[in-house]
Design an enzyme around this catalytic site. Structure first.
Site, short mmCIF file in Angstrom:
data_model
loop_
_atom_site.label_atom_id
_atom_site.label_comp_id
_atom_site.label_asym_id
_atom_site.label_seq_id
_atom_site.Cartn_x
_atom_site.Cartn_y
_atom_site.Cartn_z
N LYS A 75 -15.18 0.05 5.63
CA LYS A 75 -14.32 0.03 6.82
C LYS A 75 -15.02 -0.68 7.99
O LYS A 75 -14.35 -1.36 8.78
CB LYS A 75 -13.93 1.46 7.23
CG LYS A 75 -12.98 2.15 6.27
CD LYS A 75 -11.65 1.44 6.10
CE LYS A 75 -10.63 2.28 5.36
NZ LYS A 75 -9.45 1.50 4.93
N ASP A 110 -1.22 -6.11 -7.81
CA ASP A 110 -2.57 -5.54 -7.73
C ASP A 110 -3.40 -6.50 -6.90
O ASP A 110 -3.50 -7.69 -7.23
CB ASP A 110 -3.17 -5.37 -9.13
CG ASP A 110 -4.48 -4.61 -9.04
OD1 ASP A 110 -5.38 -5.05 -8.29
OD2 ASP A 110 -4.61 -3.55 -9.68
N SER A 122 2.12 8.23 2.06
CA SER A 122 1.27 7.07 2.38
C SER A 122 1.42 6.64 3.84
O SER A 122 2.55 6.60 4.37
CB SER A 122 1.66 5.86 1.52
OG SER A 122 1.42 6.11 0.17
N GLN A 154 1.39 -0.91 -6.70
CA GLN A 154 0.19 -1.38 -7.39
C GLN A 154 0.39 -1.56 -8.89
O GLN A 154 -0.12 -2.50 -9.47
CB GLN A 154 -0.97 -0.41 -7.13
CG GLN A 154 -2.28 -0.87 -7.73
CD GLN A 154 -3.39 0.16 -7.56
OE1 GLN A 154 -3.20 1.17 -6.89
NE2 GLN A 154 -4.51 -0.08 -8.19
N TYR A 191 -17.72 10.33 3.37
CA TYR A 191 -16.96 9.08 3.45
C TYR A 191 -17.78 7.94 2.84
O TYR A 191 -17.26 6.97 2.32
CB TYR A 191 -16.56 8.79 4.90
CG TYR A 191 -15.36 7.88 5.02
CD1 TYR A 191 -14.15 8.21 4.42
CD2 TYR A 191 -15.42 6.68 5.72
CE1 TYR A 191 -13.05 7.39 4.50
CE2 TYR A 191 -14.32 5.85 5.83
CZ TYR A 191 -13.14 6.21 5.21
OH TYR A 191 -12.05 5.38 5.31
N THR A 245 -3.24 12.26 2.12
CA THR A 245 -2.57 11.26 1.27
C THR A 245 -3.27 11.26 -0.09
O THR A 245 -4.31 11.91 -0.26
CB THR A 245 -2.68 9.84 1.86
OG1 THR A 245 -4.07 9.49 1.91
CG2 THR A 245 -2.06 9.74 3.24
N LEU A 246 -2.72 10.44 -1.00
CA LEU A 246 -3.34 10.33 -2.33
C LEU A 246 -4.78 9.84 -2.20
O LEU A 246 -5.70 10.42 -2.79
CB LEU A 246 -2.52 9.32 -3.14
CG LEU A 246 -2.62 9.37 -4.64
CD1 LEU A 246 -2.20 10.74 -5.16
CD2 LEU A 246 -1.72 8.27 -5.24
N ALA A 247 -4.99 8.78 -1.41
CA ALA A 247 -6.34 8.22 -1.27
C ALA A 247 -7.27 9.26 -0.63
O ALA A 247 -8.42 9.43 -1.08
CB ALA A 247 -6.31 6.95 -0.43
N GLY A 270 0.78 -1.25 0.00
CA GLY A 270 0.00 0.00 0.00
C GLY A 270 0.80 1.28 0.00
O GLY A 270 0.26 2.35 0.28
P1 NAD Z 1 -2.46 6.08 -0.23
O1 NAD Z 1 -3.11 6.57 -1.47
O2 NAD Z 1 -1.10 6.55 0.05
O3 NAD Z 1 -2.50 4.49 -0.14
C1 NAD Z 1 -3.55 3.73 -0.68
C2 NAD Z 1 -2.87 2.56 -1.36
O4 NAD Z 1 -3.83 1.62 -1.83
C3 NAD Z 1 -2.04 3.00 -2.58
O5 NAD Z 1 -0.71 2.57 -2.42
C4 NAD Z 1 -2.70 2.28 -3.74
O6 NAD Z 1 -1.77 1.89 -4.73
C5 NAD Z 1 -3.28 1.07 -3.00
N1 NAD Z 1 -4.29 0.38 -3.78
C6 NAD Z 1 -5.53 0.81 -4.17
N2 NAD Z 1 -6.11 -0.13 -4.95
C7 NAD Z 1 -5.23 -1.17 -5.05
C8 NAD Z 1 -5.24 -2.43 -5.71
N3 NAD Z 1 -6.28 -2.82 -6.47
N4 NAD Z 1 -4.16 -3.24 -5.58
C9 NAD Z 1 -3.09 -2.87 -4.81
N5 NAD Z 1 -3.02 -1.68 -4.18
C10 NAD Z 1 -4.08 -0.84 -4.30
O7 NAD Z 1 -3.46 6.51 0.97
P2 NAD Z 1 -3.48 6.18 2.51
O8 NAD Z 1 -4.37 7.23 3.09
O9 NAD Z 1 -2.11 6.01 3.03
O10 NAD Z 1 -4.27 4.81 2.57
C11 NAD Z 1 -3.78 3.63 3.21
C12 NAD Z 1 -4.85 3.04 4.10
O11 NAD Z 1 -5.04 3.90 5.21
C13 NAD Z 1 -6.21 2.88 3.44
O12 NAD Z 1 -6.80 1.68 3.88
C14 NAD Z 1 -6.97 4.07 3.98
O13 NAD Z 1 -8.38 3.89 3.95
C15 NAD Z 1 -6.43 4.09 5.38
N6 NAD Z 1 -6.68 5.31 6.14
C16 NAD Z 1 -6.32 6.52 5.63
C17 NAD Z 1 -6.57 7.66 6.36
C18 NAD Z 1 -6.22 9.02 5.82
O14 NAD Z 1 -6.76 10.03 6.29
N7 NAD Z 1 -5.31 9.13 4.85
C19 NAD Z 1 -7.18 7.58 7.63
C20 NAD Z 1 -7.52 6.33 8.12
C21 NAD Z 1 -7.27 5.19 7.36
#
Ligand code: NAD
Length: 271
Positions: free
Chosen positions: A167, A69, A24, A45, A160, A198-200, A18
Protein backbone atom coordinates in the site's frame (compact mmCIF):
# COMPACT_ATOMS: atom_id res chain seq x y z
CA UNK A 1 -33.17 0.00 -8.51
CA UNK A 2 -30.81 2.24 -6.52
CA UNK A 3 -32.23 5.63 -5.52
CA UNK A 4 -30.96 8.62 -7.60
CA UNK A 5 -29.20 11.27 -5.51
CA UNK A 6 -27.76 13.66 -8.11
CA UNK A 7 -26.60 13.95 -11.72
CA UNK A 8 -23.02 14.94 -10.90
CA UNK A 9 -21.66 12.02 -12.93
CA UNK A 10 -24.25 12.18 -15.73
CA UNK A 11 -22.61 11.44 -19.08
CA UNK A 12 -19.54 9.86 -17.40
CA UNK A 13 -18.68 6.26 -18.18
CA UNK A 14 -16.37 4.19 -16.06
CA UNK A 15 -14.99 0.78 -15.25
CA UNK A 16 -14.99 -0.61 -11.71
CA UNK A 17 -12.55 -3.46 -11.05
CA UNK A 18 -12.77 -5.35 -7.74
CA UNK A 19 -16.35 -6.28 -6.86
CA UNK A 20 -16.43 -9.69 -5.17
CA UNK A 21 -19.81 -9.32 -3.43
CA UNK A 22 -22.16 -6.76 -1.87
CA UNK A 23 -19.68 -6.11 0.96
CA UNK A 24 -16.88 -5.04 -1.40
CA UNK A 25 -15.69 -1.44 -1.21
CA UNK A 26 -15.91 -1.53 -5.02
CA UNK A 27 -19.62 -2.27 -4.71
CA UNK A 28 -20.10 0.70 -2.37
CA UNK A 29 -18.32 2.82 -4.96
CA UNK A 30 -20.24 1.42 -7.96
CA UNK A 31 -23.64 1.85 -6.36
CA UNK A 32 -22.82 5.42 -5.35
CA UNK A 33 -21.58 6.24 -8.86
CA UNK A 34 -24.84 4.90 -10.21
CA UNK A 35 -26.87 6.95 -7.72
CA UNK A 36 -25.09 10.06 -8.99
CA UNK A 37 -25.77 9.39 -12.66
CA UNK A 38 -22.58 7.60 -13.82
CA UNK A 39 -22.67 4.67 -16.25
CA UNK A 40 -20.75 1.53 -15.37
CA UNK A 41 -18.94 -1.44 -16.82
CA UNK A 42 -17.85 -4.02 -14.23
CA UNK A 43 -15.41 -6.90 -13.96
CA UNK A 44 -15.23 -10.09 -11.90
CA UNK A 45 -12.05 -11.98 -11.22
CA UNK A 46 -13.16 -15.50 -12.11
CA UNK A 47 -16.12 -17.74 -12.77
CA UNK A 48 -16.66 -18.44 -9.08
CA UNK A 49 -17.44 -14.75 -8.50
CA UNK A 50 -19.59 -14.31 -11.64
CA UNK A 51 -22.85 -15.43 -10.02
CA UNK A 52 -22.43 -12.80 -7.30
CA UNK A 53 -21.76 -9.95 -9.67
CA UNK A 54 -24.66 -10.53 -12.10
CA UNK A 55 -27.44 -9.44 -9.68
CA UNK A 56 -25.32 -6.49 -8.51
CA UNK A 57 -24.69 -5.41 -12.12
CA UNK A 58 -28.45 -5.43 -12.72
CA UNK A 59 -28.97 -3.10 -9.74
CA UNK A 60 -26.68 -0.47 -11.28
CA UNK A 61 -27.81 -0.99 -14.91
CA UNK A 62 -24.35 -2.30 -15.87
CA UNK A 63 -24.93 -4.30 -19.04
CA UNK A 64 -21.25 -4.77 -19.78
CA UNK A 65 -19.51 -7.15 -17.38
CA UNK A 66 -16.21 -8.84 -18.08
CA UNK A 67 -14.15 -11.62 -16.57
CA UNK A 68 -10.77 -10.04 -15.86
CA UNK A 69 -7.84 -11.31 -13.85
CA UNK A 70 -5.56 -8.36 -13.31
CA UNK A 71 -2.45 -10.54 -13.68
CA UNK A 72 -3.35 -11.62 -17.24
CA UNK A 73 -1.41 -8.77 -18.87
CA UNK A 74 -1.37 -10.47 -22.27
CA UNK A 75 -5.16 -10.06 -22.46
CA UNK A 76 -5.26 -6.47 -21.21
CA UNK A 77 -5.01 -4.59 -24.56
CA UNK A 78 -7.88 -6.59 -26.08
CA UNK A 79 -9.81 -6.21 -22.83
CA UNK A 80 -9.83 -2.42 -23.21
CA UNK A 81 -10.54 -2.67 -26.96
CA UNK A 82 -13.58 -4.80 -26.18
CA UNK A 83 -14.84 -2.37 -23.55
CA UNK A 84 -14.38 0.53 -25.93
CA UNK A 85 -16.36 -1.26 -28.65
CA UNK A 86 -19.17 -2.47 -26.35
CA UNK A 87 -19.49 0.46 -23.99
CA UNK A 88 -17.44 3.36 -25.39
CA UNK A 89 -14.29 5.07 -24.18
CA UNK A 90 -13.96 5.66 -20.45
CA UNK A 91 -14.00 8.72 -18.20
CA UNK A 92 -12.81 6.88 -15.11
CA UNK A 93 -11.41 3.63 -13.76
CA UNK A 94 -11.71 2.43 -10.17
CA UNK A 95 -9.10 -0.12 -9.04
CA UNK A 96 -10.18 -1.86 -5.81
CA UNK A 97 -7.96 -4.91 -5.94
CA UNK A 98 -5.56 -6.42 -3.42
CA UNK A 99 -4.31 -9.86 -2.51
CA UNK A 100 -1.78 -11.51 -0.22
CA UNK A 101 -1.42 -15.03 1.14
CA UNK A 102 -3.39 -14.95 4.38
CA UNK A 103 -0.78 -17.19 6.01
CA UNK A 104 1.53 -14.16 5.82
CA UNK A 105 -1.06 -11.74 7.24
CA UNK A 106 -0.31 -13.11 10.68
CA UNK A 107 2.90 -13.33 12.64
CA UNK A 108 5.83 -11.06 11.83
CA UNK A 109 6.51 -9.12 8.64
CA UNK A 110 10.12 -10.23 8.76
CA UNK A 111 8.99 -13.75 7.80
CA UNK A 112 7.50 -12.65 4.44
CA UNK A 113 8.54 -14.98 1.62
CA UNK A 114 9.93 -13.62 -1.63
CA UNK A 115 7.16 -15.32 -3.57
CA UNK A 116 4.35 -13.75 -1.57
CA UNK A 117 6.12 -10.38 -1.40
CA UNK A 118 6.31 -10.25 -5.22
CA UNK A 119 2.80 -11.57 -5.75
CA UNK A 120 1.31 -9.12 -3.25
CA UNK A 121 3.17 -6.22 -4.85
CA UNK A 122 2.12 -7.27 -8.32
CA UNK A 123 -1.60 -7.66 -7.61
CA UNK A 124 -1.99 -4.88 -5.05
CA UNK A 125 0.37 -2.24 -6.47
CA UNK A 126 1.82 -2.81 -9.95
CA UNK A 127 -1.59 -3.76 -11.38
CA UNK A 128 -2.82 -0.17 -10.93
CA UNK A 129 0.03 1.21 -13.05
CA UNK A 130 -0.32 -1.54 -15.67
CA UNK A 131 -4.07 -1.07 -15.88
CA UNK A 132 -3.75 2.67 -16.40
CA UNK A 133 -1.05 2.28 -19.05
CA UNK A 134 -3.13 -0.15 -21.13
CA UNK A 135 -6.28 1.95 -20.68
CA UNK A 136 -4.74 5.26 -21.81
CA UNK A 137 -5.66 4.96 -25.53
CA UNK A 138 -9.27 4.35 -24.52
CA UNK A 139 -9.74 7.22 -22.06
CA UNK A 140 -11.75 10.39 -22.68
CA UNK A 141 -10.56 13.92 -21.89
CA UNK A 142 -10.21 14.78 -18.17
CA UNK A 143 -10.10 11.09 -17.27
CA UNK A 144 -9.83 10.01 -13.68
CA UNK A 145 -8.22 7.04 -11.95
CA UNK A 146 -8.91 5.95 -8.39
CA UNK A 147 -7.43 3.25 -6.17
CA UNK A 148 -7.91 2.10 -2.57
CA UNK A 149 -5.34 2.18 0.18
CA UNK A 150 -5.22 1.71 3.95
CA UNK A 151 -3.50 3.36 6.92
CA UNK A 152 -1.16 0.36 7.16
CA UNK A 153 0.76 2.13 4.35
CA UNK A 154 1.69 4.92 6.79
CA UNK A 155 1.92 3.26 10.19
CA UNK A 156 2.52 -0.28 11.33
CA UNK A 157 -0.76 -2.14 11.86
CA UNK A 158 -0.47 -5.59 13.46
CA UNK A 159 -0.74 -8.40 10.88
CA UNK A 160 -1.06 -6.06 7.89
CA UNK A 161 2.57 -6.98 7.15
CA UNK A 162 3.52 -7.13 3.45
CA UNK A 163 0.22 -5.52 2.48
CA UNK A 164 1.40 -2.37 4.28
CA UNK A 165 4.50 -2.27 2.11
CA UNK A 166 2.37 -2.82 -1.03
CA UNK A 167 0.00 0.00 0.00
CA UNK A 168 2.94 2.37 0.64
CA UNK A 169 4.19 1.63 -2.87
CA UNK A 170 0.68 2.05 -4.24
CA UNK A 171 0.32 5.46 -2.59
CA UNK A 172 3.67 6.54 -4.03
CA UNK A 173 2.57 5.20 -7.45
CA UNK A 174 -0.47 7.47 -7.21
CA UNK A 175 1.87 10.47 -6.87
CA UNK A 176 4.17 9.47 -9.76
CA UNK A 177 1.20 8.62 -11.97
CA UNK A 178 -0.42 11.97 -11.14
CA UNK A 179 2.65 13.72 -12.53
CA UNK A 180 2.93 11.46 -15.61
CA UNK A 181 -0.71 11.89 -16.53
CA UNK A 182 -1.25 15.45 -15.34
CA UNK A 183 0.08 16.82 -18.63
CA UNK A 184 -2.83 15.10 -20.40
CA UNK A 185 -5.27 16.62 -17.92
CA UNK A 186 -5.88 13.22 -16.30
CA UNK A 187 -6.10 12.86 -12.51
CA UNK A 188 -4.98 10.01 -10.24
CA UNK A 189 -6.08 9.72 -6.60
CA UNK A 190 -6.51 7.20 -3.80
CA UNK A 191 -8.88 6.77 -0.91
CA UNK A 192 -7.31 5.49 2.28
CA UNK A 193 -10.33 3.75 3.76
CA UNK A 194 -10.86 2.73 7.36
CA UNK A 195 -11.39 -0.96 8.08
CA UNK A 196 -14.53 -2.61 6.67
CA UNK A 197 -15.48 -6.26 6.98
CA UNK A 198 -15.00 -7.63 3.43
CA UNK A 199 -13.76 -10.84 1.86
CA UNK A 200 -10.21 -9.47 1.53
CA UNK A 201 -10.24 -8.12 5.11
CA UNK A 202 -11.25 -11.53 6.47
CA UNK A 203 -7.74 -12.74 5.54
CA UNK A 204 -6.16 -10.38 8.08
CA UNK A 205 -5.65 -11.97 11.50
CA UNK A 206 -7.54 -10.37 14.37
CA UNK A 207 -9.52 -8.16 11.98
CA UNK A 208 -12.41 -8.06 14.47
CA UNK A 209 -10.06 -6.48 16.98
CA UNK A 210 -9.00 -3.83 14.42
CA UNK A 211 -12.67 -3.02 13.75
CA UNK A 212 -13.48 -2.68 17.45
CA UNK A 213 -10.37 -0.58 18.07
CA UNK A 214 -11.38 1.81 15.29
CA UNK A 215 -14.99 1.95 16.40
CA UNK A 216 -13.93 3.20 19.84
CA UNK A 217 -10.95 5.33 18.88
CA UNK A 218 -11.86 7.25 15.71
CA UNK A 219 -12.87 10.89 16.25
CA UNK A 220 -16.34 10.00 14.93
CA UNK A 221 -16.47 7.02 17.34
CA UNK A 222 -17.69 4.66 14.63
CA UNK A 223 -16.45 2.59 11.74
CA UNK A 224 -16.89 3.79 8.18
CA UNK A 225 -19.54 2.49 5.80
CA UNK A 226 -19.60 1.62 2.10
CA UNK A 227 -21.58 4.84 1.59
CA UNK A 228 -18.77 6.87 3.17
CA UNK A 229 -16.33 5.43 0.61
CA UNK A 230 -18.86 5.74 -2.21
CA UNK A 231 -19.50 9.42 -1.51
CA UNK A 232 -15.80 10.28 -1.43
CA UNK A 233 -15.32 8.36 -4.69
CA UNK A 234 -18.06 10.34 -6.43
CA UNK A 235 -16.28 13.52 -5.28
CA UNK A 236 -12.90 12.34 -6.60
CA UNK A 237 -14.33 11.05 -9.90
CA UNK A 238 -16.40 14.17 -10.58
CA UNK A 239 -15.50 17.71 -11.58
CA UNK A 240 -16.13 18.74 -7.95
CA UNK A 241 -12.51 17.70 -7.33
CA UNK A 242 -11.13 19.14 -10.60
CA UNK A 243 -8.08 20.64 -8.86
CA UNK A 244 -7.15 17.49 -6.93
CA UNK A 245 -4.64 14.90 -8.10
CA UNK A 246 -1.97 12.75 -6.47
CA UNK A 247 -4.11 12.91 -3.32
CA UNK A 248 -4.52 10.19 -0.69
CA UNK A 249 -7.91 11.06 0.81
CA UNK A 250 -8.55 9.51 4.21
CA UNK A 251 -12.07 8.14 4.60
CA UNK A 252 -11.45 6.65 8.02
CA UNK A 253 -13.75 8.52 10.43
CA UNK A 254 -10.63 10.60 11.22
CA UNK A 255 -8.53 7.79 12.66
CA UNK A 256 -5.29 9.01 11.03
CA UNK A 257 -5.22 12.18 13.15
CA UNK A 258 -5.38 10.33 16.47
CA UNK A 259 -2.22 9.77 18.50
CA UNK A 260 -3.58 7.84 21.49
CA UNK A 261 -6.50 5.75 22.67
CA UNK A 262 -9.73 7.71 23.19
CA UNK A 263 -9.99 8.40 26.93
CA UNK A 264 -13.59 7.13 26.86
CA UNK A 265 -12.84 3.94 24.91
CA UNK A 266 -13.49 0.75 26.88
CA UNK A 267 -10.82 -1.89 27.33
CA UNK A 268 -11.44 -3.89 24.16
CA UNK A 269 -10.12 -7.12 25.63
CA UNK A 270 -13.21 -7.06 27.91
CA UNK A 271 -15.76 -6.13 25.16
P1 NAD B 1 -12.95 -7.53 -1.55
O1 NAD B 1 -12.49 -8.91 -1.24
O2 NAD B 1 -14.40 -7.29 -1.61
O3 NAD B 1 -12.28 -6.99 -2.89
C1 NAD B 1 -10.99 -7.37 -3.30
C2 NAD B 1 -11.12 -7.62 -4.79
O4 NAD B 1 -9.83 -7.87 -5.36
C3 NAD B 1 -11.99 -8.85 -5.09
O5 NAD B 1 -13.04 -8.46 -5.95
C4 NAD B 1 -11.04 -9.79 -5.81
O6 NAD B 1 -11.69 -10.55 -6.81
C5 NAD B 1 -10.07 -8.78 -6.41
N1 NAD B 1 -8.82 -9.41 -6.84
C6 NAD B 1 -7.85 -10.00 -6.09
N2 NAD B 1 -6.90 -10.52 -6.91
C7 NAD B 1 -7.28 -10.24 -8.19
C8 NAD B 1 -6.74 -10.50 -9.48
N3 NAD B 1 -5.60 -11.20 -9.63
N4 NAD B 1 -7.41 -10.06 -10.57
C9 NAD B 1 -8.57 -9.35 -10.44
N5 NAD B 1 -9.14 -9.09 -9.25
C10 NAD B 1 -8.50 -9.53 -8.14
O7 NAD B 1 -12.26 -6.60 -0.43
P2 NAD B 1 -12.18 -5.03 -0.25
O8 NAD B 1 -11.82 -4.86 1.19
O9 NAD B 1 -13.39 -4.38 -0.79
O10 NAD B 1 -10.92 -4.64 -1.11
C11 NAD B 1 -10.92 -3.65 -2.13
C12 NAD B 1 -9.74 -2.71 -1.96
O11 NAD B 1 -9.96 -1.93 -0.80
C13 NAD B 1 -8.41 -3.41 -1.76
O12 NAD B 1 -7.40 -2.69 -2.42
C14 NAD B 1 -8.21 -3.30 -0.26
O13 NAD B 1 -6.85 -3.39 0.14
C15 NAD B 1 -8.78 -1.93 -0.03
N6 NAD B 1 -9.08 -1.58 1.35
C16 NAD B 1 -9.87 -2.39 2.10
C17 NAD B 1 -10.13 -2.05 3.41
C18 NAD B 1 -10.98 -2.93 4.29
O14 NAD B 1 -10.91 -2.82 5.52
N7 NAD B 1 -11.80 -3.81 3.74
C19 NAD B 1 -9.60 -0.86 3.96
C20 NAD B 1 -8.81 -0.05 3.16
C21 NAD B 1 -8.54 -0.43 1.85
Amino acid sequence: MEEKKSSILKGKKGLVVGIANERSLAWGIASCIHQHGGELALTYQNDALKKRIIPLATKVNANNIYEFDIQSYEKTPSFFENISQDFGNLDFIVHAVAFSDKEELKGDYVDTTKNNFLNTMEISCYSFTALIREALPFMNEKANFLTLSYYGAEKVIPHYNVMGIAKSALETSVKYLAVDLGKRGFRVNAISAGPVRTLAASGISDFRYILKWNEYNTPLERNITLDDVGGASVYLLSELSSGTTGEILHVDAGYNVVGMKNVNAPDISKV
